[in-house]
Enzyme design. Sequence first.
Site, PDB file in Angstrom:
ATOM      1  N   HIS A 124       0.787  -1.366   0.032  1.00  0.00           N
ATOM      2  CA  HIS A 124       0.015   0.220   0.073  1.00  0.00           C
ATOM      3  C   HIS A 124       0.969   1.284  -0.117  1.00  0.00           C
ATOM      4  O   HIS A 124       0.127   2.486  -0.387  1.00  0.00           O
ATOM      5  CB  HIS A 124      -0.956   0.065   1.376  1.00  0.00           C
ATOM      6  CG  HIS A 124      -1.959  -1.177   1.296  1.00  0.00           C
ATOM      7  ND1 HIS A 124      -2.795  -1.419   0.068  1.00  0.00           N
ATOM      8  CD2 HIS A 124      -2.423  -2.122   2.304  1.00  0.00           C
ATOM      9  CE1 HIS A 124      -3.514  -2.336   0.383  1.00  0.00           C
ATOM     10  NE2 HIS A 124      -3.326  -2.680   1.629  1.00  0.00           N
ATOM     11  N   ASP A 161      -2.816 -10.845  -2.543  1.00  0.00           N
ATOM     12  CA  ASP A 161      -3.701 -10.276  -1.098  1.00  0.00           C
ATOM     13  C   ASP A 161      -4.772  -9.781  -1.472  1.00  0.00           C
ATOM     14  O   ASP A 161      -5.242  -9.478  -2.536  1.00  0.00           O
ATOM     15  CB  ASP A 161      -2.464  -9.024  -0.816  1.00  0.00           C
ATOM     16  CG  ASP A 161      -2.988  -8.373   0.531  1.00  0.00           C
ATOM     17  OD1 ASP A 161      -2.106  -8.703   1.764  1.00  0.00           O
ATOM     18  OD2 ASP A 161      -4.076  -7.931   0.852  1.00  0.00           O
ATOM     19  N   HIS A 163      -6.569  -7.254  -0.508  1.00  0.00           N
ATOM     20  CA  HIS A 163      -6.449  -5.956  -0.666  1.00  0.00           C
ATOM     21  C   HIS A 163      -5.635  -5.460  -1.774  1.00  0.00           C
ATOM     22  O   HIS A 163      -4.584  -6.007  -2.216  1.00  0.00           O
ATOM     23  CB  HIS A 163      -5.988  -5.263   0.537  1.00  0.00           C
ATOM     24  CG  HIS A 163      -6.717  -5.391   1.810  1.00  0.00           C
ATOM     25  ND1 HIS A 163      -6.436  -6.578   2.564  1.00  0.00           N
ATOM     26  CD2 HIS A 163      -7.916  -4.788   2.465  1.00  0.00           C
ATOM     27  CE1 HIS A 163      -7.256  -6.397   3.660  1.00  0.00           C
ATOM     28  NE2 HIS A 163      -8.170  -5.471   3.498  1.00  0.00           N
ATOM     29  N   ASP A 244      -4.722 -12.952   3.540  1.00  0.00           N
ATOM     30  CA  ASP A 244      -5.806 -12.483   4.231  1.00  0.00           C
ATOM     31  C   ASP A 244      -7.093 -12.839   3.328  1.00  0.00           C
ATOM     32  O   ASP A 244      -8.177 -12.252   3.422  1.00  0.00           O
ATOM     33  CB  ASP A 244      -5.861 -10.923   4.384  1.00  0.00           C
ATOM     34  CG  ASP A 244      -5.009  -9.972   3.433  1.00  0.00           C
ATOM     35  OD1 ASP A 244      -4.707 -10.694   2.135  1.00  0.00           O
ATOM     36  OD2 ASP A 244      -4.946  -9.045   3.472  1.00  0.00           O
TER      37      ASP A 244
END
Length: 317
Positions: A124, A161, A163, A244
Amino acid sequence: MSRLRVYTHPACIAHDPGEGHPERPERLGAVIQALRDGMPDVDWHEAPAAGRGELLRVHSEALLRTVLDSKITGPMRLDPDTLLSPQSPEAALRAAGSGVAAVDAVMSGDVPVAFCAVRPPGHHATGGEAMGFCLFNNVSVAAAHALDRYGLTRVAVVDFDVHHGNGTQAIFADEPRVMYLSTHQDALFPGTGTRAERGVGNLVNVPLPAGTGSAGFRDTWETRLLPELDGFAPQLLLISAGFDAHWRDPLAQFQLDGADFGWLTRELRAIAGRHASGRIVSTLEGGYDLRALQEGCLAHARALVGLPEEAGAGADR
């Protein structure tokens, strides 16, 4: 089958965003324990610290000053989710440096694959901003090092991931030598990664709905993303390995298990074998349920070196 090279460092456990934070030190301890218990022969290496020049390939001087030069006496909040502790600067340097060392190891032929068991995660973090638990963008630092040091013209970053890796995408959106491919949960933090985001033709984003399970995930990779990756013919494959998307994870709503992470890793290993002399560097991203993190990470690590899937993987529901 090869021996797995793993880079890690105690400083990455010492980084502490504070009590109750999902990105807690126990995450990395759980990963290391799973690898020690479940892998027959791990080649452990201390992650070196990244140099400022290596970080400046993808990050601004202002971000380096914030993370590395701030006077930190207690928790220092950079945004609502991202905090520094006194141990964070070294952890961030070691996490970013692990990818540089791993790229050197696979490009030199020392080992074919390497895994960076580090935190804080990185995907991120943008060129100028730490966010989403991430301080420096570890996989982007590794990719930029591969481009500059080895003159590669085709480096792929695969991100599974749950996200979207908005930072990695932003850093390389105008760089045709880097292909970024991601599946992620639609409308989840950070809200980027639509199909329309194509960069210079080097971005492949497929957001999937909450509740996506094994069939939808595998079909998407098999029909959409893996053919794009194969066509790109990467000279080096980098992986943002977040776990995740596991059904146990508290921060998202995918329904994957360890067998799914192992399946995708075996598919990626086959593509790396065709185009990159098997060269893969994987670095840990998210995963916030410790049991799920251990299951996913172990399945991924075993597949990286060609070990068979463990009996009963993912059969604990």
